[in-house]
Design a protein around this motif. Sequence first.
Motif, short mmCIF file in Angstrom:
data_model
loop_
_atom_site.label_atom_id
_atom_site.label_comp_id
_atom_site.label_asym_id
_atom_site.label_seq_id
_atom_site.Cartn_x
_atom_site.Cartn_y
_atom_site.Cartn_z
N ASN A 278 31.96 61.75 40.33
CA ASN A 278 31.93 63.19 40.07
C ASN A 278 33.16 63.91 40.62
O ASN A 278 33.61 64.92 40.06
N GLN A 279 33.71 63.38 41.72
CA GLN A 279 34.87 64.03 42.35
C GLN A 279 36.21 63.44 41.90
O GLN A 279 37.26 63.84 42.40
N GLY A 280 36.15 62.48 40.95
CA GLY A 280 37.38 61.88 40.46
C GLY A 280 38.03 60.93 41.44
O GLY A 280 39.23 60.64 41.33
N MET A 281 37.26 60.45 42.43
CA MET A 281 37.80 59.51 43.42
C MET A 281 37.67 58.08 42.91
O MET A 281 36.78 57.77 42.11
N ARG A 282 38.54 57.21 43.36
CA ARG A 282 38.40 55.80 43.04
C ARG A 282 37.23 55.21 43.81
O ARG A 282 36.95 55.60 44.94
N LEU A 283 36.58 54.23 43.19
CA LEU A 283 35.38 53.65 43.81
C LEU A 283 35.72 52.81 45.03
O LEU A 283 34.94 52.74 45.97
N GLN A 284 36.84 52.12 45.01
CA GLN A 284 37.32 51.34 46.15
C GLN A 284 36.23 50.44 46.74
O GLN A 284 35.86 50.55 47.91
N THR A 285 35.73 49.54 45.92
CA THR A 285 34.68 48.63 46.37
C THR A 285 35.16 47.18 46.28
O THR A 285 35.66 46.74 45.23
N ASP A 286 35.03 46.46 47.38
CA ASP A 286 35.56 45.09 47.47
C ASP A 286 34.99 44.13 46.43
O ASP A 286 35.73 43.29 45.90
N PRO A 287 33.68 44.17 46.11
CA PRO A 287 33.16 43.20 45.13
C PRO A 287 33.86 43.25 43.78
O PRO A 287 33.96 42.22 43.10
N THR A 288 34.36 44.43 43.38
CA THR A 288 35.08 44.47 42.11
C THR A 288 36.42 43.76 42.21
O THR A 288 36.87 43.12 41.25
N VAL A 289 37.05 43.84 43.37
CA VAL A 289 38.32 43.13 43.59
C VAL A 289 38.08 41.62 43.53
O VAL A 289 38.84 40.87 42.91
N ILE A 290 37.01 41.19 44.18
CA ILE A 290 36.67 39.76 44.20
C ILE A 290 36.43 39.26 42.78
O ILE A 290 36.87 38.18 42.39
N TYR A 291 35.73 40.07 41.97
CA TYR A 291 35.45 39.65 40.60
C TYR A 291 36.75 39.53 39.80
O TYR A 291 36.89 38.64 38.95
N GLY A 292 37.70 40.39 40.08
CA GLY A 292 39.00 40.30 39.41
C GLY A 292 39.72 39.01 39.74
O GLY A 292 40.55 38.54 38.95
N ILE A 293 39.40 38.43 40.90
CA ILE A 293 40.02 37.17 41.31
C ILE A 293 39.28 35.97 40.73
O ILE A 293 39.87 35.05 40.18
N THR A 294 37.95 35.97 40.86
CA THR A 294 37.15 34.80 40.48
C THR A 294 36.68 34.83 39.04
O THR A 294 36.31 33.79 38.49
N LYS A 295 36.63 36.03 38.43
CA LYS A 295 36.03 36.23 37.10
C LYS A 295 34.58 35.77 37.07
O LYS A 295 34.04 35.40 36.02
N GLY A 296 33.96 35.77 38.24
CA GLY A 296 32.56 35.36 38.32
C GLY A 296 32.34 33.88 38.35
O GLY A 296 31.20 33.41 38.36
N GLN A 297 33.42 33.10 38.38
CA GLN A 297 33.31 31.64 38.35
C GLN A 297 33.34 31.08 39.77
O GLN A 297 34.35 30.58 40.26
N GLY A 298 32.22 31.20 40.46
CA GLY A 298 32.12 30.71 41.82
C GLY A 298 32.27 31.82 42.85
O GLY A 298 32.42 32.99 42.52
N VAL A 299 32.21 31.42 44.10
CA VAL A 299 32.27 32.35 45.23
C VAL A 299 33.67 32.27 45.85
O VAL A 299 34.24 31.17 46.00
N LEU A 300 34.25 33.41 46.22
CA LEU A 300 35.59 33.43 46.80
C LEU A 300 35.63 32.64 48.10
O LEU A 300 36.57 31.89 48.35
N GLY A 301 34.65 32.82 48.95
CA GLY A 301 34.54 32.01 50.16
C GLY A 301 35.47 32.39 51.28
O GLY A 301 35.64 31.62 52.23
N ARG A 302 36.11 33.54 51.21
CA ARG A 302 37.01 34.00 52.28
C ARG A 302 37.15 35.51 52.15
O ARG A 302 36.68 36.13 51.20
N GLY A 303 37.81 36.10 53.15
CA GLY A 303 38.05 37.53 53.10
C GLY A 303 39.17 37.88 52.13
O GLY A 303 39.99 37.03 51.76
N LEU A 304 39.20 39.14 51.73
CA LEU A 304 40.24 39.60 50.82
C LEU A 304 41.56 39.81 51.56
O LEU A 304 41.57 40.26 52.71
#
Length: 394
Positions: A278-304
Amino acid sequence: MWRHIASNAVTFLVVALFMLGGVILWGQNQYTAEGPLDQAICLQVKPGSNMRRVSSDLADQGAVSSATIFRIGADYEDKTQALKAGSFLVQPGSSMSEIVDTITRGGASTCGTEVVYRIGVNRVSVQVRELDPATSRFVERAEFQPGEDETPAIYAEKKQQADTRYRIALAEGVTSWQVVESLKAMDVLEGDAGDVPPEGALAPDSYEVRPGDDRAAVIARMREAQERLVAEAWEARDPDLPIKSPEDLLTLASIVEKETGVAEERGQVASVFVNRLNQGMRLQTDPTVIYGITKGQGVLGRGLRRSELRAETPWNTYVIAGLPPTPIANPGRASLMAAAQPDETDYIFFVADGTGGHAFAVTLAEHNENVARWRQIEAERGAEAAGNASTGGN
């Protein structure tokens, strides 16, 4: 004299008929009356069995007062040939009529052995368990991770029994790729699973399956269930949500699902993202970043890494505005409803609080305090772990 003999014969016949009627009435009462069983049992009806064997088994276990009346009653109700193989839970006090109905109605077994294939976010496991009739609770007999642990002998043994039931338990937050790969490894299923369904299209739930079921058909059931859940949530949504379609709702729900495992927090977490949209802010949520890395194919298994937080991917909500282009997991009913009807809050921020939940904040100053508190907790835990390692854990 003949008249006297005829009169006596008629009298005898009337008495006999009266007595026969009494016996029939007594038998009917016995058949429908509360049974003698004082504790639930699991009655196993083997393939090829007949009502005589079943009635004898029931009498031996104290479930019926008369095996003969049980068989006559079943025959009178024309159910003798409808006997089904399986394992059936017989409750205390069940009448013969109720037991006959249970073992001839059809459908799945109601007790005995169940094999549960659990598809979780971090692991896939197989559990062999049996229902304890006395407590109506399942008792675990074995659990293993396919492909990693040795397969226990009881698993192969129970697979040979016709009355063993099978169930797939799909956890909230798993990805579609994880589901398909897990189904491929299930040796009770057959057929090609097909292409990986769109992310978010599968409903986390418990699905009963039978040996030989087609993998693609099982996936189709999961997709149909999710379509219903999304439609229900979309219909019940708050009218002023900053989302435009059921697909957006599904995406938002998947982020909520991945951000918290605490049921009571879902509405608050959803409110943070709705407030940010509603305020036009970015969501800034880590799980979306992780999905961009793994594409959902397994667990990242480490910190970002910091570089990953800055990397431009379609799912990195630290970089892109608004929602990512697709869901990042398969959300369950609760997260869908939280996204459709978020709590009314002014929260803009949240961070882990050390208890498994999160500390929420309205202002950046409050959030920074919560972050500092969390960093302190992390440091203390790190020092404690290092101390335990140096002393061998004693």
